[in-house]
Design an enzyme around this catalytic site. Sequence first.
Site, short mmCIF file in Angstrom:
data_model
loop_
_atom_site.label_atom_id
_atom_site.label_comp_id
_atom_site.label_asym_id
_atom_site.label_seq_id
_atom_site.Cartn_x
_atom_site.Cartn_y
_atom_site.Cartn_z
N GLU A 220 9.32 -26.69 -10.66
CA GLU A 220 9.21 -26.07 -11.68
C GLU A 220 7.76 -26.81 -12.34
O GLU A 220 7.19 -26.29 -13.55
CB GLU A 220 9.41 -25.69 -12.72
CG GLU A 220 11.06 -24.49 -12.00
CD GLU A 220 11.69 -23.98 -13.06
OE1 GLU A 220 12.19 -22.46 -12.36
OE2 GLU A 220 12.22 -24.63 -14.32
N GLU B 92 15.52 -20.13 -6.57
CA GLU B 92 16.13 -19.78 -7.47
C GLU B 92 16.66 -18.45 -7.46
O GLU B 92 15.69 -17.70 -8.05
CB GLU B 92 16.49 -20.40 -8.57
CG GLU B 92 15.81 -21.98 -8.59
CD GLU B 92 16.05 -22.63 -10.09
OE1 GLU B 92 15.82 -22.06 -10.74
OE2 GLU B 92 15.39 -23.85 -10.09
#
Length: 604
Positions: free
Chosen positions: A161, A235
């Site tokens: 991320e 995710e």
Amino acid sequence: MSSRKGLMANSSQFTLEGKPFRILGGSIHYFRVPKAHWEDRLLKMKACGLNTLTTYVPWNLHEPERGMFNFQDQLDLKAYISLAAELGLWVILRPGPYICAEWDLGGLPSWLLQDKHMQLRTTYPGFVSAVNAYFDKLIPLIKHLMFQEGGPIIAVQVENEYGSYAKDDKYMAFIKNCLLSRGITELLLTSDNWEGLKCGGVEEALKTVNLQRLSFGAIQYLFDMQPQRPLMVMEYWSGWFDVWGENHHIFQADDMLAVVSEILERGVSINLYMFHGGTSFGFMNGAMDFGTYKSQVNSYDYDAPLSEAGDYTPKYHFLRTLFGQYHSEPLPEVPSVQKRSAYHPVAVQQYLCLWDTLRFANKQLKSEKPINMENLPVNNNNGQSYGYTLYETTITSGGTLNSMNNIRDRALVFVNRQSVGSLNYKTHELTLPDGKRERTLSLLVENCGRVNYGKALDNQRKGLVGDIMLNNAPLRDFTIYCLDMRPSFMKRLSSAPWKSVPQKPSFPGFFQATLHVEEAPRDTFLTLSDWGKGVVFINGQNLGRHWFIGPQHYLYVPGPWLRKGENQIIVFEEHKSEEKLVFAENPDHGKTIDVYKLPFCTLL
């Protein structure tokens, strides 16, 4: 070198060994699940119809002190990946070095913060050298488990991320090269939420997206960025984590199933984060800080398809039916449920006042000015990572004590070892009682967990991070005790001269009880709703924190951490104790809140 064709992303569909392949993945973190339960959890994953295990790798556990590495027992990453292979699961490895994961400092070691100029997740030389040293140890350990070497690892994620951090445009290329230069040849991935996709990614790595709802058009946005390449939700958030002082988050099974069904109907690969959350044992929980600091609870139940203790939930059964439609063969039988025990309550029989335990701590330290945890000369000069630090000095008057917001994160304040109040992020001032003779001022400061996500990572030093003022004058000449409550400290404490519990014990203190287990030990839950705040240890293992503000009023006790016969339980308690410790077969999550009814911005 093997000529096997690994996971490829050269067209709109993944291929593995030259054949079309859909990733049906789930996240289970080996460091959050007792090693004795790994096989049970992975078999349940396989029986749900998943074909791929994903896991993070926490640098701060594997290198707790600079140059001292641990890949044994609970942290045996090779054994975990090998077990997945034996059970017929592929693996996507997410080695960081930053992992987020609601884990202290996003998995980065706290000793990095000893450098006052440190710039985490950048090409700052101090960070680069530490990452290189870590990867020099990590990658050779797992390289033989890559698909090209005959192992189960079909893809490796580059960092995590980074689009939401994006402080250094050279950093992702550096991490990618860390992998390539050490012989990683499998498919490289990056992972970002829909906003992070704009700044995330790195050349020659497949971008994937993290999400919970489809209303933001994230999958279409990902497709537009990478036409004619496979789409993957790295995710898919099957639930959410909890923070102290708020309700337990849930995500209704029907709402989750609708989104997962649509993702699969679009031909998109998916990884369920989490499939099984487990527990952030000890002091390893992370924290949030988007203007307000909020520490996370130890339970990482996450409202996932498998509960914290590995139980099936309605989500599991719904998903098994759904994933079964994407298999040509029947799914394996569902493993039987592991039994738990609600052991009989045990009496708290022994007690030690905190002040009587200081001689069992590391050597006392002297300093003119306060020193933050990470820069204390302890643990082979790696500083203190977790737990509590006690700062004591002499005062000759009462008046206004002002923290100057330099307490990280909470401090219990004592004058001559009598409680006079507490200080934290919201409360910066406290009135000390008058007195002209010399008295001892004590501040017991707790590190409640370092932030794991966001741009405040560099500012996660704990303890006293600056001056504390009394009547506008900075306090000086401190005696400092490192109370990180490591196993060595708890072992020394066991041999201390414990006393019977007084009718009115003083706090903080340590309370001891003995649990007798007559048969083979089973998992259980220790309920602590009538206690105050503190930490619980069983047979020297740190289960985690308890706090009356909730939402978590219990601690998961793994059966493998118990033994037949006597089991020692020690509770460090700050405020309030009870006469007995009570066990339960199931946890009570208390009040809940549905994440689907919250604005998305409140979750991130």
